[in-house]
Each structure stands twice: as structure tokens, then as C-alpha cells.
Scaffold this motif. Structure first.
Motif, PDB file in Angstrom:
ATOM      1  N   ASP A  82       6.665  11.711  -0.486  1.00  0.00           N
ATOM      2  CA  ASP A  82       6.134  10.845  -1.535  1.00  0.00           C
ATOM      3  C   ASP A  82       4.835  10.199  -1.060  1.00  0.00           C
ATOM      4  OD1 ASP A  82       7.314   9.667  -4.298  1.00  0.00           O
ATOM      5  OD2 ASP A  82       6.054   8.168  -3.320  1.00  0.00           O
ATOM      6  N   LEU A  83       3.981   9.869  -2.034  1.00  0.00           N
ATOM      7  CA  LEU A  83       2.688   9.259  -1.766  1.00  0.00           C
ATOM      8  C   LEU A  83       2.812   7.797  -1.359  1.00  0.00           C
ATOM      9  CD1 LEU A  83      -0.374  10.029  -2.039  1.00  0.00           C
ATOM     10  CD2 LEU A  83      -0.243   9.201  -4.401  1.00  0.00           C
ATOM     11  N   SER A  84       3.900   7.147  -1.756  1.00  0.00           N
ATOM     12  CA  SER A  84       4.077   5.708  -1.545  1.00  0.00           C
ATOM     13  C   SER A  84       4.835   5.417  -0.256  1.00  0.00           C
ATOM     14  CB  SER A  84       4.841   5.099  -2.732  1.00  0.00           C
ATOM     15  OG  SER A  84       5.362   3.835  -2.411  1.00  0.00           O
ATOM     16  N   PRO A  85       4.207   4.766   0.720  1.00  0.00           N
ATOM     17  CA  PRO A  85       4.925   4.414   1.953  1.00  0.00           C
ATOM     18  C   PRO A  85       6.123   3.500   1.706  1.00  0.00           C
ATOM     19  CG  PRO A  85       2.550   4.227   2.294  1.00  0.00           C
ATOM     20  CD  PRO A  85       2.763   4.435   0.819  1.00  0.00           C
ATOM     21  N   VAL A  86       6.028   2.596   0.732  1.00  0.00           N
ATOM     22  CA  VAL A  86       7.141   1.693   0.459  1.00  0.00           C
ATOM     23  C   VAL A  86       8.323   2.480  -0.111  1.00  0.00           C
ATOM     24  CG1 VAL A  86       7.899  -0.349  -0.799  1.00  0.00           C
ATOM     25  CG2 VAL A  86       5.580  -0.255   0.125  1.00  0.00           C
ATOM     26  N   MET A  87       8.055   3.421  -0.987  1.00  0.00           N
ATOM     27  CA  MET A  87       9.128   4.274  -1.504  1.00  0.00           C
ATOM     28  C   MET A  87       9.801   5.052  -0.373  1.00  0.00           C
ATOM     29  SD  MET A  87       9.827   4.176  -4.752  1.00  0.00           S
ATOM     30  CE  MET A  87       9.161   3.884  -6.401  1.00  0.00           C
ATOM     31  N   ILE A  88       9.012   5.572   0.544  1.00  0.00           N
ATOM     32  CA  ILE A  88       9.579   6.320   1.658  1.00  0.00           C
ATOM     33  C   ILE A  88      10.428   5.420   2.542  1.00  0.00           C
ATOM     34  CG2 ILE A  88       8.995   7.543   3.800  1.00  0.00           C
ATOM     35  CD1 ILE A  88       8.838   9.274   1.291  1.00  0.00           C
ATOM     36  N   ASP A  89      10.004   4.191   2.760  1.00  0.00           N
ATOM     37  CA  ASP A  89      10.820   3.245   3.530  1.00  0.00           C
ATOM     38  C   ASP A  89      12.175   3.034   2.856  1.00  0.00           C
ATOM     39  OD1 ASP A  89       8.904   2.899   5.485  1.00  0.00           O
ATOM     40  OD2 ASP A  89       8.111   1.034   4.648  1.00  0.00           O
ATOM     41  N   ILE A  90      12.170   2.870   1.540  1.00  0.00           N
ATOM     42  CA  ILE A  90      13.423   2.679   0.802  1.00  0.00           C
ATOM     43  C   ILE A  90      14.308   3.918   0.928  1.00  0.00           C
ATOM     44  CG2 ILE A  90      14.409   2.427  -1.514  1.00  0.00           C
ATOM     45  CD1 ILE A  90      11.945   0.689  -2.198  1.00  0.00           C
ATOM     46  N   ALA A 150      -9.486   8.404  -5.803  1.00  0.00           N
ATOM     47  CA  ALA A 150      -9.248   7.107  -6.440  1.00  0.00           C
ATOM     48  C   ALA A 150      -7.925   7.112  -7.194  1.00  0.00           C
ATOM     49  CB  ALA A 150     -10.403   6.775  -7.383  1.00  0.00           C
ATOM     50  N   GLN A 151      -7.631   8.213  -7.862  1.00  0.00           N
ATOM     51  CA  GLN A 151      -6.369   8.316  -8.609  1.00  0.00           C
ATOM     52  C   GLN A 151      -5.182   8.278  -7.655  1.00  0.00           C
ATOM     53  OE1 GLN A 151      -4.291  11.259  -8.625  1.00  0.00           O
ATOM     54  NE2 GLN A 151      -2.816  10.296 -10.018  1.00  0.00           N
ATOM     55  N   LEU A 152      -5.271   8.981  -6.541  1.00  0.00           N
ATOM     56  CA  LEU A 152      -4.171   8.981  -5.564  1.00  0.00           C
ATOM     57  C   LEU A 152      -3.947   7.588  -4.991  1.00  0.00           C
ATOM     58  CD1 LEU A 152      -5.002  12.299  -3.660  1.00  0.00           C
ATOM     59  CD2 LEU A 152      -3.064  11.914  -5.198  1.00  0.00           C
ATOM     60  N   THR A 153      -5.039   6.892  -4.680  1.00  0.00           N
ATOM     61  CA  THR A 153      -4.929   5.527  -4.152  1.00  0.00           C
ATOM     62  C   THR A 153      -4.298   4.594  -5.175  1.00  0.00           C
ATOM     63  OG1 THR A 153      -6.841   5.842  -2.705  1.00  0.00           O
ATOM     64  CG2 THR A 153      -6.218   3.571  -3.224  1.00  0.00           C
ATOM     65  N   THR A 154      -4.735   4.694  -6.419  1.00  0.00           N
ATOM     66  CA  THR A 154      -4.188   3.853  -7.480  1.00  0.00           C
ATOM     67  C   THR A 154      -2.698   4.107  -7.662  1.00  0.00           C
ATOM     68  OG1 THR A 154      -6.301   3.743  -8.659  1.00  0.00           O
ATOM     69  CG2 THR A 154      -4.309   3.338  -9.954  1.00  0.00           C
ATOM     70  N   THR A 155      -2.297   5.368  -7.661  1.00  0.00           N
ATOM     71  CA  THR A 155      -0.887   5.710  -7.853  1.00  0.00           C
ATOM     72  C   THR A 155      -0.035   5.204  -6.695  1.00  0.00           C
ATOM     73  OG1 THR A 155      -1.503   7.678  -9.132  1.00  0.00           O
ATOM     74  CG2 THR A 155       0.727   7.612  -8.213  1.00  0.00           C
ATOM     75  N   ALA A 156      -0.502   5.420  -5.467  1.00  0.00           N
ATOM     76  CA  ALA A 156       0.260   4.966  -4.303  1.00  0.00           C
ATOM     77  C   ALA A 156       0.428   3.457  -4.317  1.00  0.00           C
ATOM     78  CB  ALA A 156      -0.436   5.416  -3.014  1.00  0.00           C
ATOM     79  N   ARG A 157      -0.634   2.726  -4.601  1.00  0.00           N
ATOM     80  CA  ARG A 157      -0.552   1.263  -4.615  1.00  0.00           C
ATOM     81  C   ARG A 157       0.358   0.773  -5.734  1.00  0.00           C
ATOM     82  NH1 ARG A 157      -6.989  -0.149  -3.568  1.00  0.00           N
ATOM     83  NH2 ARG A 157      -6.955   0.199  -1.303  1.00  0.00           N
ATOM     84  N   ALA A 158       0.297   1.431  -6.889  1.00  0.00           N
ATOM     85  CA  ALA A 158       1.141   1.013  -8.007  1.00  0.00           C
ATOM     86  C   ALA A 158       2.617   1.190  -7.669  1.00  0.00           C
ATOM     87  CB  ALA A 158       0.775   1.807  -9.262  1.00  0.00           C
ATOM     88  N   TYR A 159       2.968   2.330  -7.068  1.00  0.00           N
ATOM     89  CA  TYR A 159       4.374   2.555  -6.715  1.00  0.00           C
ATOM     90  C   TYR A 159       4.809   1.696  -5.535  1.00  0.00           C
ATOM     91  CZ  TYR A 159       5.464   6.058 -10.173  1.00  0.00           C
ATOM     92  OH  TYR A 159       5.733   6.670 -11.361  1.00  0.00           O
TER      93      TYR A 159
END
Length: 218
Positions: free
Chosen positions: A83-91, A9-18
Motif C-alpha cells: 500500500d502507498l500509505s505508511p500508516v495503513m501498512i502499520d495498521i 503529486a497525485q500519489l503524494t496526495t493519495t498517500a497523505r489522505a489515507y
């Protein structure tokens, strides 16, 4: 909730937030490192230390938009980012098309054992549940080769206990530097240097930085 469910749950929350804050966050930190000479000095020390050993890859774990992965490259290292965030990786991929970036979690890295000469976790374990942090350091130890080097940055709790705070993106934790060093030592790391930096204008908390070496026996 089980420990595994809480971690997921923490990983999901962090990824979505970023993912949500990726664009403004990228703009916020775009030139930040240029104004932080002491932080840059820790990166320079890390790079010099890694280059003194047999050549090998270095990964920034929790690379965000990739600016520090590019800085590691500019320091002469074979650097890539996760990185956990797909959007960050796209950037990161758009901004630095010559570098390699992958979506992944420090909780379970898709990297072979003993495959890295160095790793950087720069303010990337700050959102981890405190009970999960020893496991993260265990994963860092797994992917680093014996004698490999780790650079860690975090918000320091100024001698107090581990404590949560309202980070701009999602809940984060401040750690006493000695406690981070102890957790690392229990996972086979030896401290080679540390730096505590007082808050600059606009910052709330002291910053902690540790340079660590994995034991030769793995």
C-alpha cells in the motif's frame, strides 16, 4: 505541470489522505466485506482460478488495513499486501502480524518481473489519474507470470465516460467496465469474467469487477 509531476503529486496526495483517514477508514471497512456476498464470490472465483495453476505468491495491491489480504490467505493463497500509505501498512502489520505488508506504489512495484501467480487491485486504481491507469495495468502485467491472474474492483460509471467524484478520502474516478476491460486488453490481459453489482443501501454507485488472465506469452 509535466505528466510525471502530476502523477507524483497525485500519489503524494493519495498517500497523505489515507494516512490522515487511516484509523476511521479501518473501522469503517472492518466488517464491510462480511455483508458483500457477491464481492466475496469474486474473491472465491479468483482464488479457485489461481489454485488451479502452479503454486505461487499473490499480492493485494493497495491493501489498506490488510483485511482482504487476510481473506486471500484464508482462501488458501500465499498472500501479502502493498500500500502507498505508511500508516495503513502499520495498521495492517499490527492487525495481521503473520502476514507480510510493505509500503509501495503500484506505479512502480518493487517486485521482479513475472514473479506473481496472482494480483488483486480492489478499488486501488480508483484514485489514479485516468491517463495513468494504462501504465498501472502495464505494471500489473510486468509482475504477473504468463498465465497469471488479476482481479480488479472499481466504481462503474454505468455506461458513461470516465468521471471524477468526491470519494470520502480523496478524489476518485468511475470507469465504464468496457473501458477498463479495453485498457487491460491493451496490456496483454484476457477477460475471463465480470460482475456488475448494483448499489446497496448506503452506496452511491454501481460496482464493477473484472477477472483477467495475462497472456501465456507475457
Amino acid at each position: 505541470m509535466s505528466a510525471t509531476a502530476a502523477t507524483d503529486a497525485q500519489l503524494t496526495t493519495t498517500a497523505r489522505a489515507y494516512d490522515h483517514w487511516a484509523e476511521p477508514y479501518t473501522e469503517l471497512v472492518r466488517t464491510e466485506f462480511d455483508r458483500l456476498p457477491l464481492d466475496r464470490a469474486m474473491f472465491a472465483a479468483f482464488a479457485d482460478t489461481v489454485r488451479a495453476e502452479p503454486v505461487g505468491p499473490v499480492v493485494e495491491l493497495g491493501c489498506g488495513p490488510g483485511r482482504l489480504t487476510a481473506h486471500l490467505r484464508d482462501l488458501g493463497l500465499d498472500a501479502s499486501g502493498i500500500d502507498l500509505s505508511p500508516v495503513m501498512i502499520d495498521i495492517a502489520r499490527r492487525t495481521y502480524p503473520d502476514l507480510r505488508f510493505e509500503v509501495g506504489s503500484m506505479h512502480a512495484l518493487d517486485l521482479p518481473d513475472a514473479s506473481l501467480a496472482g494480483a488483486v487491485s480492489w478499488y486501488s486504481v480508483i484514485h489514479a489519474l485516468p491517463e495513468d491507469v494504462p501504465g498501472y495495468f502495464g505494471e500489473f502485467a510486468r509482475v504477473l507470470r504468463p498465465g497469471g491472474h488479476l482481479l480488479v474492483g472499481f466504481f462503474e460509471s454505468e455506461g458513461g465516460p470516465v468521471k471524477p467524484f468526491d470519494h470520502k478520502v480523496t478524489t476518485a474516478y468511475r470507469w465504464p467496465v468496457d473501458e477498463v476491460a479495453r485498457v487491460a486488453a491493451e496490456r496483454g490481459f484476457t477477460e475471463t469474467g465480470r460482475m456488475l453489482r448494483e448499489p446497496r443501501e448506503g452506496e452511491r454507485f454501481r460496482r464493477g469487477h473484472l477477472l483477467l488472465r495475462k497472456g501465456d506469452l507475457g
